[in-house]
Design an enzyme around this catalytic site. Structure first.
Site, PDB file in Angstrom:
ATOM      1  N   ASP A  69     -48.154 132.088  92.952  1.00  0.00           N
ATOM      2  CA  ASP A  69     -47.191 132.210  92.623  1.00  0.00           C
ATOM      3  C   ASP A  69     -47.475 131.962  90.845  1.00  0.00           C
ATOM      4  OD1 ASP A  69     -47.238 129.588  93.311  1.00  0.00           O
ATOM      5  OD2 ASP A  69     -45.322 129.717  94.737  1.00  0.00           O
ATOM      6  N   GLU A 128     -39.386 131.817  93.111  1.00  0.00           N
ATOM      7  CA  GLU A 128     -38.095 131.570  93.497  1.00  0.00           C
ATOM      8  C   GLU A 128     -37.229 132.194  93.434  1.00  0.00           C
ATOM      9  OE1 GLU A 128     -38.913 128.065  93.872  1.00  0.00           O
ATOM     10  OE2 GLU A 128     -40.481 126.985  93.453  1.00  0.00           O
TER      11      GLU A 128
END
Length: 374
Positions: A69, A128
């Site tokens: 990520d 997120e």
């Protein structure tokens, strides 16, 4: 690629944190680094602010996936390090700068010393929020199906574990998660004339107390779930009756069935409050992530490999209520996510989190060895 070179990359990434789908500088920096590698064995595609890089193996029988990520959090950094965030109000408080750097180190190693199988590295935005894994997966299926791996791996830093420790478990690792935003709208007015209003502060307080019964009275006690309201706001002045209130929270369950049941109960409570207080209630579930389920056979192979590597200590982790959109990959692709220790006194999402950079000398080599024996 030396550990010092990786440290330099990590610190550069740390200085340009960007939130989900706004990782423009991050993507540009990663592309620049990758462009400096030999290009003969790689194929690269971009998706929004993400990147997918496939490295051709010498005699491929399958495609191995690695996901990292790339986004940051809206947290003001307080580490005091000389390379801290240059974007006020944002920081890599969840270690994604470390994740990206490990992926770069692995990519360089795979290009420099090809293994048998093909490997695709996915630099995924918006973990997120609002969630990049599902749309990235679906885009690959439609537009680059040859980039969809046969198995997929990922790691997450663990501040509480020492460098060299890795932890995972077969089956459930992380929970289903959903954000929760509830807005209440009614008739406000002067505090001296409450009979002419519908007080949204009172309505929100009543709703908050009722929501606390969702887990205790609607979820099987042999199951596990969490419903937390972390923020409640109402009104604008001390002598004015609130015409608007807002509750913000999170829902976490171990099964998709429990998530559906909890949402139905939340909606029933909201409808009741709406009727009882003559107001309008709107629900927004925001970002919702699936549970992360690790493939049992791949976990067994992971432990067999890790236990044979000098300097690596492998442990079986407990399942956690942590949310991770990697679950959208493991929903359709056999995979493993594991924790990697980074020896920090401050936890994930903390403004002072500063992972031990020694992990950068350990993890790329560890992953290369793992992929070599798959």
């Amino acid at each position: 690629m030396s550990a010092m070179e990786l440290v330099k990359i990590r610190r550069a990434l740390h200085q340009i944190p960007e939130i989900g789908f706004q990782e423009i500088k991050t993507q540009a920096y990663l592309l620049n680094i990758i462009s400096q590698f030999p290009q003969q064995r790689i194929e690269l595609v971009k998706w929004r602010t993400g990147i997918a890089v496939k490295v051709r193996g010498e005699d491929p029988a399958k495609l191995i996936g690695w996901r990292t990520d790339i986004d940051a959090l809206a947290i003001n950094e307080e580490t005091g390090v000389e390379f801290q965030s240059q974007h006020p109000g944002f920081m890599h408080a969840c270690g994604h700068d470390i994740h990206m750097t490990i992926a770069i180190g692995l990519l360089h190693k795979l290009i420099d010393e090809p293994i048998k199988n093909d490997v695709v590295i996915l630099f995924q935005p918006a973990e997120e929020g609002p969630g990049g894994a599902l749309p990235f997966r679906e885009w690959l299926k439609t537009n680059k199906p040859d980039f969809l791996p046969d198995c997929i791996y990922a790691l997450h830093i663990a501040p509480e574990l020492p460098v060299g420790t890795v932890g995972t478990r077969p089956g459930l690792l992380f929970a289903n998660t959903s954000e929760l935003f509830i807005d209440l709208h009614g008739k406000g007015g002067h505090a001296a004339f409450p009979h002419l209003t519908e007080d949204m502060a009172i309505a929100a307080a009543s709703m908050l107390m009722q929501l606390q019964t969702v887990v205790s009275r609607n979820v099987d006690p042999m199951d596990s779930a969490v419903l937390t309201i972390g923020k409640l706001s109402a009104g604008t002045a001390q002598n004015s009756i609130a015409e608007h209130a807002r509750l913000e929270g999170t829902i976490r369950t171990l099964t998709s069935k429990s998530m559906r049941q909890m949402k139905l109960r939340i909606e029933a409570i909201c409808h009741g409050v709406e009727q009882a207080n003559n107001c309008q209630v709107n629900i927004d579930y925001g970002s919702s992530y699936l549970e992360v389920n690790n493939d049992e056979r791949l976990v067994k192979d992971f432990f067999r490999y890790a236990n044979g590597i000098e300097g690596i200590h492998a442990i079986e982790s407990k399942a956690a209520m942590t949310g991770e959109d990697f679950g959208y990959f493991t929903e359709q692709i056999p995979g493993v996510m594991f924790w990697a220790g980074v020896s920090s006194p401050y936890g994930l999402h903390h403004s002072k989190l500063n992972p031990d950079e020694k992990v950068l000398a350990v993890m790329p080599e560890f992953l290369y060895g793992l992929f070599l024996q798959l």
